[in-house]
Motif scaffolding. Structure first.
Motif, PDB file in Angstrom:
ATOM      1  N   VAL A  79      79.807   0.481  -2.226  1.00  0.00           N
ATOM      2  CA  VAL A  79      79.519  -0.952  -2.270  1.00  0.00           C
ATOM      3  C   VAL A  79      78.425  -1.241  -3.293  1.00  0.00           C
ATOM      4  O   VAL A  79      78.533  -2.174  -4.087  1.00  0.00           O
ATOM      5  CB  VAL A  79      79.116  -1.459  -0.871  1.00  0.00           C
ATOM      6  CG1 VAL A  79      78.640  -2.894  -0.947  1.00  0.00           C
ATOM      7  CG2 VAL A  79      80.284  -1.356   0.077  1.00  0.00           C
ATOM      8  N   TRP A  88      79.281   3.429   3.678  1.00  0.00           N
ATOM      9  CA  TRP A  88      79.644   2.304   2.816  1.00  0.00           C
ATOM     10  C   TRP A  88      78.733   2.186   1.603  1.00  0.00           C
ATOM     11  O   TRP A  88      79.123   1.629   0.579  1.00  0.00           O
ATOM     12  CB  TRP A  88      79.578   1.005   3.613  1.00  0.00           C
ATOM     13  CG  TRP A  88      78.211   0.705   4.156  1.00  0.00           C
ATOM     14  CD1 TRP A  88      77.611   1.290   5.234  1.00  0.00           C
ATOM     15  CD2 TRP A  88      77.269  -0.236   3.649  1.00  0.00           C
ATOM     16  NE1 TRP A  88      76.367   0.776   5.422  1.00  0.00           N
ATOM     17  CE2 TRP A  88      76.122  -0.167   4.474  1.00  0.00           C
ATOM     18  CE3 TRP A  88      77.274  -1.132   2.588  1.00  0.00           C
ATOM     19  CZ2 TRP A  88      74.997  -0.955   4.264  1.00  0.00           C
ATOM     20  CZ3 TRP A  88      76.155  -1.916   2.391  1.00  0.00           C
ATOM     21  CH2 TRP A  88      75.028  -1.818   3.213  1.00  0.00           C
ATOM     22  N   LYS A 148      85.595  -2.734   1.481  1.00  0.00           N
ATOM     23  CA  LYS A 148      84.874  -1.734   2.270  1.00  0.00           C
ATOM     24  C   LYS A 148      83.731  -2.381   3.042  1.00  0.00           C
ATOM     25  O   LYS A 148      83.532  -2.114   4.223  1.00  0.00           O
ATOM     26  CB  LYS A 148      84.306  -0.659   1.345  1.00  0.00           C
ATOM     27  CG  LYS A 148      85.114   0.594   1.395  1.00  0.00           C
ATOM     28  CD  LYS A 148      84.457   1.703   0.660  1.00  0.00           C
ATOM     29  CE  LYS A 148      85.485   2.797   0.539  1.00  0.00           C
ATOM     30  NZ  LYS A 148      85.269   3.685  -0.553  1.00  0.00           N
ATOM     31  N   TYR A 149      83.003  -3.234   2.348  1.00  0.00           N
ATOM     32  CA  TYR A 149      81.857  -3.874   2.998  1.00  0.00           C
ATOM     33  C   TYR A 149      82.327  -4.745   4.146  1.00  0.00           C
ATOM     34  O   TYR A 149      81.754  -4.717   5.241  1.00  0.00           O
ATOM     35  CB  TYR A 149      81.078  -4.704   1.968  1.00  0.00           C
ATOM     36  CG  TYR A 149      79.786  -5.266   2.498  1.00  0.00           C
ATOM     37  CD1 TYR A 149      78.796  -4.416   2.954  1.00  0.00           C
ATOM     38  CD2 TYR A 149      79.572  -6.625   2.554  1.00  0.00           C
ATOM     39  CE1 TYR A 149      77.619  -4.921   3.451  1.00  0.00           C
ATOM     40  CE2 TYR A 149      78.392  -7.140   3.049  1.00  0.00           C
ATOM     41  CZ  TYR A 149      77.422  -6.282   3.492  1.00  0.00           C
ATOM     42  OH  TYR A 149      76.254  -6.783   3.996  1.00  0.00           O
ATOM     43  N   LEU A 201      83.736  -2.348   7.183  1.00  0.00           N
ATOM     44  CA  LEU A 201      82.720  -1.555   7.876  1.00  0.00           C
ATOM     45  C   LEU A 201      81.649  -2.447   8.487  1.00  0.00           C
ATOM     46  O   LEU A 201      81.143  -2.158   9.575  1.00  0.00           O
ATOM     47  CB  LEU A 201      82.104  -0.550   6.904  1.00  0.00           C
ATOM     48  CG  LEU A 201      83.085   0.546   6.510  1.00  0.00           C
ATOM     49  CD1 LEU A 201      82.473   1.457   5.481  1.00  0.00           C
ATOM     50  CD2 LEU A 201      83.484   1.346   7.727  1.00  0.00           C
TER      51      LEU A 201
END
Lengths: 473, 167
Positions: free
Chosen positions: A238, A234, A166-167, A170
């Protein structure tokens, strides 16, 4: 006197040395590397008090048109070094977790785990000195790329893997916005240096539309780094999935660097119309969302993630009111209390867990840890006689001076929300019955670090002037 | 360059760029990306930036794509299974993209520079390889060196994350 650029060079050399030792020296406890790194970073930190001053921003050419050694940057270099030192202390505490999740009994990967934050630290130090968009972009990327690795470090854990992906995705998207914004600004002004962009924006002949579009895109990119609404999606996953010391680093280091860049680009951007209204809107959304979403959380790490969004909101109120020194004081207070809460969380999470209910009766099991968490929580909530109180006080004072009534009202109401969810943790620690009587041990280094953070939090809550004075020079 | 060539290359990039996203088969996606890069290289060349254009072909269309294909082969990726499409999310995504597009068109439409024809570019006295070198190693030396550190960190990261078992 030391030239300012030698600081970063020293930190980078330290990072490479740690890597070399980890690769070529066998049969040492890898934690020795972390202790050595902490010592060396402390030396660099002391070195920041003996710097040669750089030339003034207006007359800067060559190297100095990219890099500055003004009081703001030196102050935040200390900030970055201090954060990295505390994060390394936390990482030493965290090492057993790392080992067990790696599925190995030896000390594999520990050396890199200690070396990467040092490179991140150099990146943070470059960001706070950057006064050119190319430099800003390159140093932000250095920090972001080392965070990609750190966030997904314990990748055998599915939540960590999710956090890492995800990090990565995004963050790459936000970088694209940042670069696109920079190209628009370059296209309109023909400059990348902030000083010269300010001059160009002040010219009434400038292409307003293009400049404004570029500025908004840059704000989107920075909004991601500081976790402002609507670029916060995010953050909770995260922060929860990443190894806890990395979460602490992300929420303090990455955010502070984002705010320093924001403060720097604000001078040219404020030459453009409607920028202020946009910032007020973002600040308003961020305080409200961060505080309301934190209310129902039961996982402490996730709660701290939402709380970090809320604090970004208060900081943005300061930015929108152009209160530079209030923002910086708030960042310092935020550093102290956030690092303190994460330091306690790491120790407790290894014995109990990350849920708030795991903190039940902590005061009976370990009075010191409970007290440290108490100070962190009341400071985050903004109780008087803690650094958090003065942070919020200066921000609201600036907002009142600028007649931003809406921001003040939203700020005060959400502070009340904050009291509820921060004190929920305090209630668990002091009023609930513990599930186990087992003591929670704290090693000497962590205990010393936590004590220092507690003392600093209370001291700045009673006597905040040293920080304000340090910036004036 | 005649303007119709610009439109052809731009269209080429857009169509194949979209194909990269739409294709379910990773190899087909990667090959579409090559064509898209070639279109970009042609655009660079049309702006007299021959060096950047050639680098675009050599590095991106050549080296990086070969690497992509190798990774796809090594990981033995199959075509993605057809997932159920979340219509609400796609509609939202398309709406955001349209808003951004409208915004860009509006900004470009109001740009004074976009309404006048530019005189042809002056012939540069030094070749563009030299030009790029002067900029990178001269004025932009500091950011260039920081990129060196960045690549080091990325390398460490790749070694760490791709290690089969931490030993």
């Amino acid at each position: 006197m030391i030239p300012a650029r030698n600081l970063e060079i020293a930190v980078l050399v330290l990072g490479m040395l740690v890597l070399l030792f980890e690769a070529f020296v066998e049969r040492i406890d890898k934690r020795t590397l972390a202790f050595a790194a902490i010592g060396a970073l402390t030396v660099v930190l002391i070195g920041t008090w003996f710097l040669e001053p750089g030339p003034a921003l207006e007359s800067a050419t060559g190297f100095w048109s990219f890099y500055t050694a003004d009081p703001l940057s030196i102050f935040f270099k200390r900030f970055a070094l201090l954060t990295t030192i505390v994060v390394l202390v936390m990482m030493i505490d965290y090492a057993p977790v790392l080992r067990s999740s790696a599925g190995a009994t030896s000390q594999s990967g520990l050396g890199e785990f200690f070396a990467l934050p040092i490179f991140t630290c150099a990146g943070l130090m470059y960001i706070v000195s950057a006064i050119d968009f190319v430099m800003i972009f390159v140093s932000i990327e250095l920090v972001t790329i080392s965070f990609y690795v750190l966030v997904s470090f314990t990748r055998r854990n599915p939540t960590t893997l999710e956090a890492g992906v995800k990090y990565l995705v995004l963050s790459a998207l936000s970088t694209a916005f940042l670069v696109y914004g920079i190209t628009w600004i370059f296209g309109v002004t023909g400059e990348t240096n902030l000083q010269r962009i300010t001059t160009a924006f002040a010219n009434p002949e400038i292409e307003r539309g293009g400049a404004l579009f570029g500025a908004v895109l840059v704000l989107v990119g920075l909004g991601f780094k500081i976790a402002a609404v609507p670029f916060q999606i995010w953050v909770p996953d995260v922060y929860q999935g990443a190894p806890t010391p990395v979460t602490a680093y992300l929420s303090v280091g990455s955010k502070a660097a984002g705010f320093v860049v924001l403060v720097r680009v604000l001078r040219p951007f404020m030459m453009l119309p409607q920028m202020e209204r946009l910032l007020v809107l973002i600040a308003l959304l961020t305080v409200i969302y961060g505080n309301l979403a934190a209310l129902p959380q039961s996982n402490l790490k996730r709660l701290l993630a939402y709380s970090s969004i809320a604090h970004a909101g208060y900081l943005l109120i300061g930015v929108a009111c152009l209160a530079g020194s209030a923002v910086i004081f708030y960042l310092v207070a935020y550093l102290l209390m956030t690092l303190l809460s994460f330091a306690v969380l790491i120790v407790v999470a290894q014995r109990a867990g990350e849920q708030i209910s795991d903190f039940d009766g902590l005061a009976k099991r370990s009075p010191f840890l409970a007290f440290a968490m108490l100070i962190a929580m009341v400071s985050l909530a903004g109780v008087p006689f803690t650094a958090g109180f003065f942070g919020k006080f200066f921000i609201f004072y600036a907002a009142i001076a600028q007649r931003q009534t809406v921001l003040v009202v939203a700020g005060v109401v959400t502070v009340a929300c904050g009291f509820y969810y921060y004190l929920k943790v305090v209630r668990a620690m002091y009023w609930q019955v513990p599930t186990s009587e087992e003591k929670i041990p704290v090693n000497a280094l962590s205990r010393a670090t936590m004590s220092a953070l507690i003392v600093a939090t209370i001291w700045l809550g009673i006597y905040p002037w040293p920080i304000l004075e340090a910036l004036k020079r | 360059m005649p303007p119709f060539l610009f439109w052809i290359f731009a269209l080429l990039m857009l169509v194949f760029g979209a194909a990269v996203v739409i294709n379910r088969n990773p190899i087909a996606s990667a090959l579409n990306l090559v064509v898209s890069f070639l279109g970009l290289a042609a655009l660079f060349m049309s702006l007299d930036a021959f060096f950047v254009g050639i680098i675009q072909v050599l590095i991106y269309a050549g080296a990086i794509m070969v690497l992509f294909l190798f990774i796809i082969m090594l990981l033995d990726l199959r075509a993605e299974k057809l997932r159920k499409i979340n219509w609400l999310a796609s509609a939202g995504g398309i709406a955001v993209a349209l808003v951004l597009l409208t915004q860009i068109l509006y900004v470009i439409g109001n740009l004074k520079a976009a309404q006048q024809t530019f005189p042809p570019l002056a012939r540069s006295t030094i070749d563009d390889v030299r030009n790029v070198g002067l900029v990178l190693f001269g004025n932009y030396n500091l950011p260039f060196q920081i990129i060196g550190i960045l690549v080091l960190v990325a390398t460490i990261g790749i070694v760490l994350l791709s290690r089969h078992e931490l030993r």
